[in-house]
Every structure is written in C-alpha cells, then in structure tokens.
Write an enzyme that holds these catalytic residues in place. Structure first.
Site, PDB file in Angstrom:
ATOM      1  N   LYS A   1      34.895 -18.618 -13.141  1.00  0.00           N
ATOM      2  CA  LYS A   1      34.348 -17.728 -12.092  1.00  0.00           C
ATOM      3  C   LYS A   1      33.634 -16.540 -12.744  1.00  0.00           C
ATOM      4  O   LYS A   1      32.554 -16.129 -12.335  1.00  0.00           O
ATOM      5  CB  LYS A   1      35.470 -17.233 -11.178  1.00  0.00           C
ATOM      6  CG  LYS A   1      36.074 -18.320 -10.315  1.00  0.00           C
ATOM      7  CD  LYS A   1      35.069 -18.827  -9.293  1.00  0.00           C
ATOM      8  CE  LYS A   1      35.567 -20.010  -8.512  1.00  0.00           C
ATOM      9  NZ  LYS A   1      34.525 -20.682  -7.728  1.00  0.00           N
TER      10      LYS A   1
ATOM     11  N   TYR B   1      40.105 -21.906 -15.264  1.00  0.00           N
ATOM     12  CA  TYR B   1      39.512 -21.870 -13.916  1.00  0.00           C
ATOM     13  C   TYR B   1      38.983 -20.464 -13.610  1.00  0.00           C
ATOM     14  O   TYR B   1      37.818 -20.285 -13.222  1.00  0.00           O
ATOM     15  CB  TYR B   1      40.550 -22.288 -12.854  1.00  0.00           C
ATOM     16  CG  TYR B   1      40.247 -21.704 -11.500  1.00  0.00           C
ATOM     17  CD1 TYR B   1      39.235 -22.239 -10.705  1.00  0.00           C
ATOM     18  CD2 TYR B   1      40.921 -20.565 -11.035  1.00  0.00           C
ATOM     19  CE1 TYR B   1      38.913 -21.648  -9.489  1.00  0.00           C
ATOM     20  CE2 TYR B   1      40.597 -19.977  -9.826  1.00  0.00           C
ATOM     21  CZ  TYR B   1      39.599 -20.528  -9.062  1.00  0.00           C
ATOM     22  OH  TYR B   1      39.274 -19.937  -7.867  1.00  0.00           O
TER      23      TYR B   1
ATOM     24  N   SER C   1      36.134 -14.887  -7.210  1.00  0.00           N
ATOM     25  CA  SER C   1      37.568 -14.692  -6.972  1.00  0.00           C
ATOM     26  C   SER C   1      38.039 -13.367  -7.550  1.00  0.00           C
ATOM     27  O   SER C   1      37.514 -12.902  -8.574  1.00  0.00           O
ATOM     28  CB  SER C   1      38.313 -15.841  -7.657  1.00  0.00           C
ATOM     29  OG  SER C   1      39.688 -15.566  -7.747  1.00  0.00           O
TER      30      SER C   1
HETATM   31  C1  UD1 Z   1      46.218 -18.399  -7.509  1.00  0.00           C
HETATM   32  C2  UD1 Z   1      45.585 -18.406  -8.867  1.00  0.00           C
HETATM   33  C3  UD1 Z   1      44.235 -17.766  -8.777  1.00  0.00           C
HETATM   34  C4  UD1 Z   1      43.376 -18.480  -7.754  1.00  0.00           C
HETATM   35  C5  UD1 Z   1      44.113 -18.468  -6.425  1.00  0.00           C
HETATM   36  C6  UD1 Z   1      43.324 -19.251  -5.392  1.00  0.00           C
HETATM   37  C7  UD1 Z   1      47.413 -18.383 -10.501  1.00  0.00           C
HETATM   38  C8  UD1 Z   1      48.091 -17.592 -11.545  1.00  0.00           C
HETATM   39  N1  UD1 Z   1      46.416 -17.754  -9.850  1.00  0.00           N
HETATM   40  O1  UD1 Z   1      46.390 -17.040  -7.124  1.00  0.00           O
HETATM   41  O2  UD1 Z   1      43.593 -17.817 -10.041  1.00  0.00           O
HETATM   42  O3  UD1 Z   1      42.128 -17.842  -7.614  1.00  0.00           O
HETATM   43  O4  UD1 Z   1      45.403 -19.035  -6.588  1.00  0.00           O
HETATM   44  O5  UD1 Z   1      43.857 -20.469  -5.109  1.00  0.00           O
HETATM   45  O6  UD1 Z   1      47.764 -19.518 -10.244  1.00  0.00           O
HETATM   46  N2  UD1 Z   1      54.444 -18.000  -5.147  1.00  0.00           N
HETATM   47  C9  UD1 Z   1      55.796 -18.213  -5.109  1.00  0.00           C
HETATM   48  N3  UD1 Z   1      56.237 -19.493  -4.964  1.00  0.00           N
HETATM   49  C10 UD1 Z   1      55.402 -20.559  -4.870  1.00  0.00           C
HETATM   50  C11 UD1 Z   1      54.005 -20.328  -4.914  1.00  0.00           C
HETATM   51  C12 UD1 Z   1      53.559 -19.032  -5.077  1.00  0.00           C
HETATM   52  O7  UD1 Z   1      56.601 -17.290  -5.212  1.00  0.00           O
HETATM   53  O8  UD1 Z   1      55.866 -21.707  -4.759  1.00  0.00           O
HETATM   54  C13 UD1 Z   1      53.957 -16.627  -5.321  1.00  0.00           C
HETATM   55  C14 UD1 Z   1      53.173 -16.421  -6.604  1.00  0.00           C
HETATM   56  O9  UD1 Z   1      54.046 -16.103  -7.652  1.00  0.00           O
HETATM   57  C15 UD1 Z   1      52.249 -15.266  -6.201  1.00  0.00           C
HETATM   58  C16 UD1 Z   1      52.035 -15.462  -4.690  1.00  0.00           C
HETATM   59  O10 UD1 Z   1      53.069 -16.337  -4.269  1.00  0.00           O
HETATM   60  O11 UD1 Z   1      52.900 -14.069  -6.386  1.00  0.00           O
HETATM   61  C17 UD1 Z   1      50.696 -16.083  -4.379  1.00  0.00           C
HETATM   62  O12 UD1 Z   1      50.547 -17.255  -5.180  1.00  0.00           O
HETATM   63  P1  UD1 Z   1      49.327 -18.253  -5.021  1.00  0.00           P
HETATM   64  O13 UD1 Z   1      49.167 -18.630  -3.589  1.00  0.00           O
HETATM   65  O14 UD1 Z   1      49.510 -19.348  -6.015  1.00  0.00           O
HETATM   66  O15 UD1 Z   1      48.070 -17.371  -5.368  1.00  0.00           O
HETATM   67  P2  UD1 Z   1      47.761 -16.496  -6.676  1.00  0.00           P
HETATM   68  O16 UD1 Z   1      48.742 -16.710  -7.742  1.00  0.00           O
HETATM   69  O17 UD1 Z   1      47.555 -15.098  -6.225  1.00  0.00           O
END
Ligand code: UD1
Length: 348
Positions: free
Chosen positions: A157, A153, A128
C-alpha cells in the site's frame, strides 16, 4: 440530458468494491467492474443488480495482464477509475511476499499505464491506515510520518502510494488515495457483505462466524496494552460510509480542473473503539453471548490507532453516518443471510 459519467471499478466484486459499486450506481454513475474473482464470488454481481436494479458491465480477468488491461480501457473509455483490486491477506503476504509485491504493484502499474494511454486522468486508490504503523499520536492525521508497515501487504500500500506520487509529478494524472481505517458491517439489504475465503483473521468476521457456530470461539489478542481496558483500539468504519467516501472522491476529481494532483484522505469515524467494547457491542445489540478467551498479543498488531478525519470532512464533503450499533447489527444480519445462501448452494 447529459450522459452518465463512466467509472471503472477494479476489484468491484470484493467487500469494499461491491458496496462502492452500489453507492456509485445509486449516485447516478455508469459503472463497469473488472474482477478476476480470485477472492470474490460471481453471485455478487447479481446481488448488486438486485439492490440497484442495474446490472453493471463486468469483465473477468487479472489486471497483471497488461494487454487485457489496455484493451479494457480502450473498450470502456472510463472517465475515472477506482482501483481496489489487490491481494489483502496479511498472513499470506508474510508467507509469500513476492506474490504480494508482484500482484499488487504490477496491477497498479498496468492500470495507471492504461489510464494514461487512454486519456483517463482520474484515479481513486484504495490505501490503508497500515501506512502509519503505530502512530506517535492519535488521532492520526494525513501528515503523520509514514512508518514501514509490519507486513508485505501493508508495504505494497505504501509503495503503491509512492508510485502514484511519482507518476503525478511526471504525467497529467489526478489521484485521491483513501486511507481506510477498519471497514466492517454490510449493506442494509444483507445481499452483499464480507465473504472471506478460508478462515478469517479480521475481528468482525471472527465475531459473526462465532455467533453463527462456524467456529466454537475466538481469542481477544492481548489484554495488557496501554489502553483503558487493556485491549487494542481501532477506528471501525461502516463499509457503506466508506463506499460513500469513494463516491465523494470521484465527484471531487470529476469537478476538478486538469492539473495533476495527489490527495490523501483518512477515512475513519474519528473515534477509537477497543476490542472489548466491540465484542460487548456485538453481544448487546444482537442479543447474543459469544465464547471467547483472552490470549497473548498477536504479532504485528499496533496498540491503538484512530483517524483524524477533518480533511475528508472539509474537502470531500463526506461524513460517516453509521455508528457501532449499525456496524455490528448489519454484520450479523449479513452472516445469517450468507449462512442460508451457503446451505442452499450445498443442497443444490
Ligand atoms: C488488519 C491488518 C491490516 C489491514 C486490516 C484490513 C494486521 C496486523 N493488520 O488490521 O494491515 O489493513 O486488517 O483488513 O493483521 N482481534 C482479536 N481477535 C481476533 C481478531 C482480531 O482480538 O480473532 C483484534 C486484533 O488484535 C486487533 C483488532 O481485533 O486489535 C482488529 O483486528 P483486525 O480486524 O484483524 O484488523 P487490524 O489488525 O487492525
């Protein structure tokens, strides 16, 4: 006719695993899946058969069981392994780090041990971009310094990559570690897709569940980041493109001579997309309005990260074909299919 090469796919009933199994079968491989179904549904194997016309072999057990793992390798005699099986919930890993270290590290060690014991020297590992933390510069290349991931988690990795690196130095083993950016979307058939157990925390299932009415709305975490629109930036990659990167990695390994190697590739599109842009694309392409609000930053989120994918383009001969429109359209089509499927289960 030469015999089909056999690929063992651990965690092959999961989100990325199931899409990879489909692409492997379509590329002419003989696939066997092992999955304990702890975070996947058994109907996925039937869905794979509906898409491909092939029912892959299937074993249901936990790879932390070393004896069963060795027996599987003895029975199946794979030419190569793709190791997806792992726990992957960031929040859960913070609550229960030991479960994550035990499961994700033990299963990898068992798979590698069994591979070596049974002469299977080719392995693709599911890593990842979390290993980069907040990179000093974007797009981030494979040679960027690794930072301690925010969650147990993420740390599993990184440690798994280190275990593999040490092992290729001591044994005859060829490893490709694929560092995924943010996988989203679903197969065009809408027969397989992301099926989160419990409330999802990743952005795309949050959007689709809001659109279908499983949740009333969602929050955009942070609007004051140092990015053009103030929201976080990620490199979203269509899961079918990601699956094809695994097929390319397998082909690379099968075509290589025997010498040990540890190769790492970033698997992303090379473009950064903000949360706001993602939400707006979802609304525009699917003709929907979503209910959301801006909320404070989420602990542990990195501000921005996107991939330098040049190495994968050059050495794997892979490239992503599906853009943001296909990602949001296929994710929404899948959520609608899933909703009908869940209703039919509740009625029966
Ligand atoms: C997350 C994990 C990462 C993992 C990846 C794969 C965290 C901090 N990181 O990545 O370790 O490898 O998932 O599943 O959890 N967002 C919103 N509202 C929401 C959900 C997400 O604004 O309800 C935003 C988040 O702040 C982020 C973006 O969307 O900026 C992507 O979020 P997400 O899909 O959870 O992925 P990551 O945080 O990049």
């Amino acid at each position: 006719m030469s015999e089909k090469r056999r690929i063992l796919v651990t965690g092959g009933a999961g989100f990325i695993g199931s899409h990879t199994v489909v692409q492997l079968i379509e590329a002419g491989f003989d696939v066997h899946v092992v999955d304990d179904l702890s975070n996947a549904h058994s109907h996925v194997m039937d869905a794979i058969a509906r898409i491909t016309g092939v029912h892959p072999g299937f074993s249901c057990f936990d790879l932390c069981d070393s004896e069963k793992t060795k027996k599987l390798f003895a029975d199946i005699k794979p030419d190569a392994v793709i190791h997806f099986a792992a726990k992957k919930l960031v929040g859960e890993s913070v609550q229960n780090p030991l479960m994550y270290y035990k499961t994700n590290l033990q299963s990898l060690v068992n798979v590698v041990e069994a591979s070596l014991e049974h002469g299977c020297q080719k392995l693709v590992f599911s890593s990842s971009c979390t290993v980069y933390g907040q990179p000093d510069q974007n797009p981030v290349g494979e040679d960027a310094p690794l930072k301690k991931p925010e969650s147990p988690y993420g740390n599993t990795k990184r440690i798994c990559e280190e275990i593999l690196q040490d092992t290729v130095k001591a044994h005859s083993l060829q490893v490709v570690s694929l560092r995924y950016f943010n996988p989203v979307g679903a197969h065009a058939s809408a027969l397989i897709g992301e099926y989160p157990l419990g409330a999802p925390s990743n952005l795309m299932p949050v959007l689709t569940q809001t659109a279908i009415g499983k949740r009333s709305g969602f929050s955009i975490f942070g609007s004051d980041y140092n990015t053009p629109d103030g929201t976080c930036i990620r490199d979203y990659i269509h899961v079918v493109d990601l699956a094809n990167a695994h097929v390319a990695a397998i082909q690379l390994l099968l075509n290589r001579e025997k010498s040990s190697v540890f190769l790492v590739y970033n698997i992303g599109t090379g473009s950064g997309v903000s949360v706001k842009e993602m939400v707006e694309s979802f609304e525009r392409i699917n003709g929907l309005k979503l209910n959301y609000e801006y909320a404070p930053r989420r602990t542990g989120d990195v501000e921005q990260v996107w991939a330098n994918n040049v190495l994968a383009l050059q050495e794997l001969g892979w490239k992503p074909h599906l853009g943001l429109d296909e990602m949001v359209a296929s994710a929404w089509k899948w959520e609608q299919h899933l909703n009908k499927y869940e209703k039919s289960i509740h009625q029966s």
